[in-house]
Design an enzyme around this catalytic site. Structure first.
Site, PDB file in Angstrom:
ATOM      1  N   GLY A 150      37.145  37.703  34.071  1.00 21.80           N
ATOM      2  CA  GLY A 150      36.809  36.899  35.239  1.00 21.80           C
ATOM      3  C   GLY A 150      37.095  37.682  36.504  1.00 21.80           C
ATOM      4  O   GLY A 150      37.942  38.581  36.500  1.00 21.80           O
TER       5      GLY A 150
ATOM      6  N   GLN B  66      38.835  39.237  45.258  1.00 19.85           N
ATOM      7  CA  GLN B  66      39.416  40.461  44.693  1.00 19.85           C
ATOM      8  C   GLN B  66      38.687  41.726  45.113  1.00 19.85           C
ATOM      9  O   GLN B  66      39.226  42.823  44.997  1.00 19.85           O
ATOM     10  CB  GLN B  66      39.450  40.370  43.160  1.00 19.85           C
ATOM     11  CG  GLN B  66      40.423  39.320  42.649  1.00 19.85           C
ATOM     12  CD  GLN B  66      40.354  39.212  41.142  1.00 19.85           C
ATOM     13  OE1 GLN B  66      39.541  38.493  40.611  1.00 19.85           O
ATOM     14  NE2 GLN B  66      41.210  39.951  40.447  1.00 19.85           N
TER      15      GLN B  66
ATOM     16  N   CYS C 163      45.703  39.955  35.281  1.00 18.23           N
ATOM     17  CA  CYS C 163      44.805  39.891  36.430  1.00 18.23           C
ATOM     18  C   CYS C 163      44.439  41.313  36.837  1.00 18.23           C
ATOM     19  O   CYS C 163      45.305  42.183  36.892  1.00 18.23           O
ATOM     20  CB  CYS C 163      45.511  39.187  37.582  1.00 18.23           C
ATOM     21  SG  CYS C 163      44.528  39.109  39.080  1.00 18.23           S
ATOM     22  N   LEU C 164      43.164  41.548  37.123  1.00 17.70           N
ATOM     23  CA  LEU C 164      42.735  42.891  37.517  1.00 17.70           C
ATOM     24  C   LEU C 164      43.402  43.328  38.824  1.00 17.70           C
ATOM     25  O   LEU C 164      43.498  44.516  39.101  1.00 17.70           O
ATOM     26  CB  LEU C 164      41.214  42.947  37.656  1.00 17.70           C
ATOM     27  CG  LEU C 164      40.425  42.711  36.351  1.00 17.70           C
ATOM     28  CD1 LEU C 164      38.936  42.670  36.630  1.00 17.70           C
ATOM     29  CD2 LEU C 164      40.757  43.776  35.314  1.00 17.70           C
TER      30      LEU C 164
ATOM     31  N   HIS D  39      42.399  30.173  37.062  1.00 21.30           N
ATOM     32  CA  HIS D  39      42.972  31.418  37.597  1.00 21.30           C
ATOM     33  C   HIS D  39      42.081  31.968  38.713  1.00 21.30           C
ATOM     34  O   HIS D  39      42.566  32.326  39.798  1.00 21.30           O
ATOM     35  CB  HIS D  39      43.123  32.418  36.441  1.00 21.30           C
ATOM     36  CG  HIS D  39      43.550  33.795  36.839  1.00 21.30           C
ATOM     37  ND1 HIS D  39      44.734  34.359  36.409  1.00 21.30           N
ATOM     38  CD2 HIS D  39      42.960  34.740  37.620  1.00 21.30           C
ATOM     39  CE1 HIS D  39      44.844  35.579  36.926  1.00 21.30           C
ATOM     40  NE2 HIS D  39      43.776  35.839  37.658  1.00 21.30           N
ATOM     41  N   GLU D  40      40.769  32.018  38.447  1.00 23.26           N
ATOM     42  CA  GLU D  40      39.846  32.573  39.454  1.00 23.26           C
ATOM     43  C   GLU D  40      39.751  31.661  40.676  1.00 23.26           C
ATOM     44  O   GLU D  40      39.638  32.141  41.809  1.00 23.26           O
ATOM     45  CB  GLU D  40      38.452  32.805  38.856  1.00 23.26           C
ATOM     46  CG  GLU D  40      38.389  33.740  37.653  1.00 23.26           C
ATOM     47  CD  GLU D  40      39.116  35.057  37.842  1.00 23.26           C
ATOM     48  OE1 GLU D  40      39.243  35.537  38.984  1.00 23.26           O
ATOM     49  OE2 GLU D  40      39.591  35.597  36.820  1.00 23.26           O
TER      50      GLU D  40
ATOM     51  N   HIS E 213      42.382  32.397  43.102  1.00 24.77           N
ATOM     52  CA  HIS E 213      42.095  33.565  43.960  1.00 24.77           C
ATOM     53  C   HIS E 213      41.376  33.130  45.240  1.00 24.77           C
ATOM     54  O   HIS E 213      41.627  33.666  46.312  1.00 24.77           O
ATOM     55  CB  HIS E 213      41.196  34.569  43.227  1.00 24.77           C
ATOM     56  CG  HIS E 213      41.936  35.511  42.327  1.00 24.77           C
ATOM     57  ND1 HIS E 213      42.917  36.367  42.778  1.00 24.77           N
ATOM     58  CD2 HIS E 213      41.824  35.752  40.992  1.00 24.77           C
ATOM     59  CE1 HIS E 213      43.384  37.089  41.759  1.00 24.77           C
ATOM     60  NE2 HIS E 213      42.738  36.732  40.659  1.00 24.77           N
TER      61      HIS E 213
HETATM   62 NI    NI Z   1      43.033  37.485  38.719  1.00 24.45          NI
END
Ligand code: NI
Length: 174
Positions: A46, A51, A91-92, A133-134, A137
């Site tokens: 995701g 991000q 998480c990236l 989660h997204e 963000h």
């Molecule tokens: Ni993330």
């Protein structure tokens, strides 16, 4: 295909609250494609526009192994939540770190696709975790915010050290 740079914690730009998308134009289509490219290249499931330093309410996700499960959520809103689940998340934007977070087990949401078409969907299990989660963000929230302040501070130091080592390695190979 264009890969965008993924911001990493504790970059303050990850704290910016994303604004609603109002125009469903070619630029949005390109953003969505770049987000998929960037997410697949980083092996994520995701990615939120936040991000990649674009502060618009856009999320892409794909839980499949073969790129067949592309999901685009523009201006997503959660309509209902049910149950609780604890899941280890990564998480990236917070590389190498995983931590358990409690979230709703099932959610019902409304969103628009990249063409502006409104739809509703239900998600449970890992997909529900991923979407929550997204969506965090887009509010400028990270999964590490759910950890204790002490644990978060340890994490911040570990990442700063990791980055210094990476920079030193890069300097040596120059
Ligand atoms: Ni993330």
């Amino acid at each position: 295909m264009a890969l965008r740079t993924i911001l990493e914690f504790p970059d303050p730009r990850l704290r910016i609250r994303a604004q609603p998308v109002e125009r469903f134009d070619r630029e949005l289509g390109e953003l969505v494609e770049d987000m998929f490219d960037t997410m697949y290249a980083a092996r994520g499931i995701g990615l939120a526009a936040t991000q990649i330093d674009v502060h618009r309410r856009v999320i892409v996700a794909d839980l499949s192994e073969d790129g067949s499960g592309r999901l685009v959520l523009v201006n997503p809103v959660i309509l209902a939540r049910e149950g609780r689940q604890r899941c280890e998340e990564g998480c990236l934007s917070v590389p190498e770190i995983r931590a358990e977070v409690e979230r709703a087990e099932r959610i019902r949401l409304r969103a628009q696709d990249a063409e502006g078409e409104t739809f509703e969907m239900e998600a449970e299990g890992l997909l529900a975790v991923c979407i929550q989660h997204e969506m965090d963000h887009l509010e400028g929230r990270l999964f590490v915010d759910y950890l204790s302040p002490l644990k978060r501070e340890m994490l911040r130091k570990r990442l700063a050290k990791q980055r210094r080592l990476e920079e030193r390695d890069a300097a040596q190979t120059r």
